[in-house]
Design a protein around this motif. Structure first.
Motif, PDB file in Angstrom:
ATOM      1  N   ALA A  76       0.731  -5.440   3.484  1.00 19.97           N
ATOM      2  CA  ALA A  76      -0.613  -5.103   3.835  1.00 19.97           C
ATOM      3  C   ALA A  76      -0.708  -4.565   5.274  1.00 19.97           C
ATOM      4  O   ALA A  76       0.016  -4.637   6.279  1.00 19.97           O
ATOM      5  CB  ALA A  76      -1.506  -6.372   3.909  1.00 19.97           C
ATOM      6  N   ASP A 116       2.871  -0.719  -6.268  1.00 21.85           N
ATOM      7  CA  ASP A 116       2.006  -0.231  -5.294  1.00 21.85           C
ATOM      8  C   ASP A 116       0.600  -0.642  -5.509  1.00 21.85           C
ATOM      9  O   ASP A 116       0.164  -0.883  -6.690  1.00 21.85           O
ATOM     10  CB  ASP A 116       1.935   1.234  -5.468  1.00 21.85           C
ATOM     11  CG  ASP A 116       1.549   2.033  -6.751  1.00 21.85           C
ATOM     12  OD1 ASP A 116       1.778   1.190  -7.758  1.00 21.85           O
ATOM     13  OD2 ASP A 116       0.830   2.932  -6.727  1.00 21.85           O
ATOM     14  N   GLU A 117      -0.118  -1.081  -4.660  1.00 18.41           N
ATOM     15  CA  GLU A 117      -1.402  -1.512  -4.489  1.00 18.41           C
ATOM     16  C   GLU A 117      -2.291  -0.864  -3.658  1.00 18.41           C
ATOM     17  O   GLU A 117      -2.131  -1.111  -2.378  1.00 18.41           O
ATOM     18  CB  GLU A 117      -1.525  -3.108  -4.455  1.00 18.41           C
ATOM     19  CG  GLU A 117      -0.950  -3.839  -5.497  1.00 18.41           C
ATOM     20  CD  GLU A 117      -1.909  -4.186  -6.908  1.00 18.41           C
ATOM     21  OE1 GLU A 117      -2.812  -3.312  -6.609  1.00 18.41           O
ATOM     22  OE2 GLU A 117      -1.404  -4.662  -7.977  1.00 18.41           O
ATOM     23  N   ASP A 118      -3.204   0.021  -3.811  1.00 18.34           N
ATOM     24  CA  ASP A 118      -4.124   0.779  -3.041  1.00 18.34           C
ATOM     25  C   ASP A 118      -5.449  -0.051  -2.973  1.00 18.34           C
ATOM     26  O   ASP A 118      -6.336   0.151  -3.948  1.00 18.34           O
ATOM     27  CB  ASP A 118      -4.253   2.055  -3.365  1.00 18.34           C
ATOM     28  CG  ASP A 118      -5.050   2.936  -2.474  1.00 18.34           C
ATOM     29  OD1 ASP A 118      -5.076   2.769  -1.311  1.00 18.34           O
ATOM     30  OD2 ASP A 118      -5.903   3.879  -2.930  1.00 18.34           O
ATOM     31  N   PHE A 176       0.924  -1.162  -0.029  1.00 14.07           N
ATOM     32  CA  PHE A 176      -0.056   0.113  -0.016  1.00 14.07           C
ATOM     33  C   PHE A 176       0.956   1.215  -0.049  1.00 14.07           C
ATOM     34  O   PHE A 176       2.065   1.325   0.354  1.00 14.07           O
ATOM     35  CB  PHE A 176      -0.943   0.044   1.284  1.00 14.07           C
ATOM     36  CG  PHE A 176      -0.476   0.181   2.429  1.00 14.07           C
ATOM     37  CD1 PHE A 176      -0.061   1.220   3.084  1.00 14.07           C
ATOM     38  CD2 PHE A 176       0.228  -1.409   3.176  1.00 14.07           C
ATOM     39  CE1 PHE A 176       0.727   1.175   4.354  1.00 14.07           C
ATOM     40  CE2 PHE A 176       1.032  -1.204   4.340  1.00 14.07           C
ATOM     41  CZ  PHE A 176       1.059  -0.054   5.130  1.00 14.07           C
ATOM     42  N   HIS A 177       0.306   2.292  -0.439  1.00 12.55           N
ATOM     43  CA  HIS A 177       1.091   3.728  -0.710  1.00 12.55           C
ATOM     44  C   HIS A 177       1.993   3.988   0.348  1.00 12.55           C
ATOM     45  O   HIS A 177       3.280   4.230   0.298  1.00 12.55           O
ATOM     46  CB  HIS A 177       0.260   4.764  -1.060  1.00 12.55           C
ATOM     47  CG  HIS A 177      -0.411   4.448  -2.312  1.00 12.55           C
ATOM     48  ND1 HIS A 177      -1.817   5.198  -2.906  1.00 12.55           N
ATOM     49  CD2 HIS A 177      -0.132   3.696  -3.192  1.00 12.55           C
ATOM     50  CE1 HIS A 177      -1.892   4.660  -4.105  1.00 12.55           C
ATOM     51  NE2 HIS A 177      -0.982   3.619  -4.491  1.00 12.55           N
ATOM     52  N   PHE A 202      -6.117  -7.510  -0.141  1.00 12.42           N
ATOM     53  CA  PHE A 202      -4.870  -7.717   0.081  1.00 12.42           C
ATOM     54  C   PHE A 202      -4.461  -9.539  -0.064  1.00 12.42           C
ATOM     55  O   PHE A 202      -3.523  -9.564  -0.890  1.00 12.42           O
ATOM     56  CB  PHE A 202      -4.224  -7.607   1.291  1.00 12.42           C
ATOM     57  CG  PHE A 202      -3.997  -5.857   1.496  1.00 12.42           C
ATOM     58  CD1 PHE A 202      -3.087  -5.267   0.554  1.00 12.42           C
ATOM     59  CD2 PHE A 202      -4.515  -5.014   2.344  1.00 12.42           C
ATOM     60  CE1 PHE A 202      -2.568  -4.062   0.540  1.00 12.42           C
ATOM     61  CE2 PHE A 202      -4.494  -3.681   2.324  1.00 12.42           C
ATOM     62  CZ  PHE A 202      -3.344  -2.960   1.568  1.00 12.42           C
ATOM     63  N   PHE A 235     -11.614   0.870   3.395  1.00  8.62           N
ATOM     64  CA  PHE A 235     -10.270   0.841   3.406  1.00  8.62           C
ATOM     65  C   PHE A 235      -9.801   1.125   5.213  1.00  8.62           C
ATOM     66  O   PHE A 235     -10.778   1.628   5.963  1.00  8.62           O
ATOM     67  CB  PHE A 235      -9.528   2.339   2.746  1.00  8.62           C
ATOM     68  CG  PHE A 235      -9.353   1.883   1.429  1.00  8.62           C
ATOM     69  CD1 PHE A 235      -8.322   1.525   0.871  1.00  8.62           C
ATOM     70  CD2 PHE A 235     -10.647   2.129   0.426  1.00  8.62           C
ATOM     71  CE1 PHE A 235      -8.225   1.310  -0.693  1.00  8.62           C
ATOM     72  CE2 PHE A 235     -10.470   1.944  -0.765  1.00  8.62           C
ATOM     73  CZ  PHE A 235      -9.226   1.609  -1.386  1.00  8.62           C
ATOM     74  N   GLN A 280      -8.991  -3.687   2.698  1.00  6.85           N
ATOM     75  CA  GLN A 280      -8.401  -4.792   3.622  1.00  6.85           C
ATOM     76  C   GLN A 280      -8.563  -6.165   2.846  1.00  6.85           C
ATOM     77  O   GLN A 280      -7.656  -6.982   2.800  1.00  6.85           O
ATOM     78  CB  GLN A 280      -8.788  -4.885   5.147  1.00  6.85           C
ATOM     79  CG  GLN A 280      -8.069  -5.839   5.910  1.00  6.85           C
ATOM     80  CD  GLN A 280      -8.627  -6.216   7.222  1.00  6.85           C
ATOM     81  OE1 GLN A 280      -8.842  -4.900   7.883  1.00  6.85           O
ATOM     82  NE2 GLN A 280      -8.688  -7.160   7.722  1.00  6.85           N
ATOM     83  N   ASN A 289      -7.021   8.821   0.003  1.00 10.10           N
ATOM     84  CA  ASN A 289      -6.554   7.663   0.296  1.00 10.10           C
ATOM     85  C   ASN A 289      -4.843   7.725   0.583  1.00 10.10           C
ATOM     86  O   ASN A 289      -4.188   7.354   1.499  1.00 10.10           O
ATOM     87  CB  ASN A 289      -6.499   6.514  -0.513  1.00 10.10           C
ATOM     88  CG  ASN A 289      -7.899   5.731  -0.227  1.00 10.10           C
ATOM     89  OD1 ASN A 289      -8.947   6.197   0.465  1.00 10.10           O
ATOM     90  ND2 ASN A 289      -8.054   4.547  -0.807  1.00 10.10           N
ATOM     91  N   GLU A 290      -4.101   8.644  -0.381  1.00  9.77           N
ATOM     92  CA  GLU A 290      -2.764   8.857  -0.416  1.00  9.77           C
ATOM     93  C   GLU A 290      -2.288   9.764   0.747  1.00  9.77           C
ATOM     94  O   GLU A 290      -2.698  10.683   0.712  1.00  9.77           O
ATOM     95  CB  GLU A 290      -2.369   9.467  -1.663  1.00  9.77           C
ATOM     96  CG  GLU A 290      -1.067   9.729  -1.859  1.00  9.77           C
ATOM     97  CD  GLU A 290      -0.205   8.653  -1.629  1.00  9.77           C
ATOM     98  OE1 GLU A 290       0.742   8.924  -0.551  1.00  9.77           O
ATOM     99  OE2 GLU A 290       0.025   7.445  -2.045  1.00  9.77           O
TER     100      GLU A 290
END
Length: 302
Positions: free
Chosen positions: A145, A125-127, A98-99, A133, A201, A130, A225-226
């Motif tokens: 994760a 990168d994988e946003d 995640f980021h 993952f 998230f 939960q 999210n970032e």
């Protein structure tokens, strides 16, 4: 037909009797006879015949026995190739994160694995939410994760190696009146505008816990999210937010304060499928991630 049956046929042609084959392979004669019967079922012509009291190969049986040499040779080469692949120290290892996890771990990982002979990294990168993952372990060797303390554990289909149990702090603009306090409560921040993640998230559940503890609905004005973008919005006066203490990069316009009275932590773990760590290179990268987590924890806020 399978490898064992072909091996039995080949040995029968060389040794000349079921008893001799059984002794050579350290099994019973009946086990040898059973393997021959199973092989014969898949072949339309006889492979063996009686010559007095001995069982010998027919012409077709001898032809198949000769071919079995090539099969065993090919399988031996395949096993050797796999052994080399599994034990290869500098093989390519794919890692997804995640980021904010990627921002914290990837630079350390690259520096630790820059020596000749180290595994080659393929970073992604994988946003995702939960629940997203564990499925990523189908695609990547290792998946960094995160989940909240009170969230459901990871499914048993994936192995989880703990990295961090990271506190979640309240991010405030520098100069905000609440920044003078050493610890904040849900009541302190309940009347502030909030920046939080999208539905599903991990951090959202802690925001909901703040709302419950304060006994009022929070004013969520921005969904981002970032973490680096969240920091910019907080610094610009767009609201307060939850921010990881160790893996978020410091921002000159943002102050972090602990949140009291609420369990505000997240677990950062590495997920992988059990068979992935059969490879030496994957085990090396996993070990380096654990060491990097200790570095992150000891150095405090990123």
């Amino acid at each position: 037909m399978d490898e064992r049956q072909l091996r039995v046929l080949r040995e029968l042609g060389e040794l000349g009797s079921v008893t001799a084959v059984a002794e050579a392979l350290r099994v019973t004669p009946s086990a040898i006879s059973q393997q021959l019967r199973l092989l014969q079922r898949s072949i339309p012509v006889p492979l063996t015949e009686r010559a007095g009291r001995r069982l010998v190969l027919t012409a077709a049986g001898q032809a198949l026995a000769d071919a079995a040499i090539g099969v065993e040779t090919a399988l031996a080469r395949a096993r050797h190739t796999i052994d080399e692949y599994v034990d290869e120290p500098d093989g390519t290892v794919s890692v997804a994160a995640f980021h904010s996890g990627a921002a914290a771990f990837y630079p350390l990982l690259l520096r630790r694995l820059d020596a000749p002979g180290s595994p080659r990294l393929a970073l992604h990168d994988e946003d995702v939410a939960q629940a997203g993952f564990p499925p990523l372990t189908r695609t990547y060797d290792l998946v960094v994760a995160h989940r909240l303390d009170h969230a459901p554990p990871w499914p048993r289909t994936a192995v989880a190696t703990p990295l961090l149990r990271e506190p979640l702090d309240i991010a405030l603009p520098v100069g905000h009146p609440l920044a003078t306090r050493s610890v904040l409560t849900a009541q302190d921040v309940a009347d502030q505008p909030w920046i939080t993640v999208h539905d599903g998230f991990p951090l959202l559940a802690t925001v909901e816990a703040v709302s419950a503890a304060a006994g009022r609905r929070l004013d969520i004005v921005h969904r981002v999210n970032e973490i680096s973008v969240v920091a910019e919005v907080v610094a610009a006066g767009g609201g307060v937010a939850l921010m990881p203490r160790w893996t978020s990069r410091p921002h000159p316009g943002v102050t972090l304060r602990p949140l009291g009275g609420i369990e505000a932590h997240r677990h950062v773990d590495v997920l992988h499928r059990p068979e992935r760590t059969a490879r030496r290179a994957v085990r090396t990268v996993l070990s380096e991630l654990v060491e990097a987590a200790e570095t992150i924890r000891c150095r405090g806020p990123a």
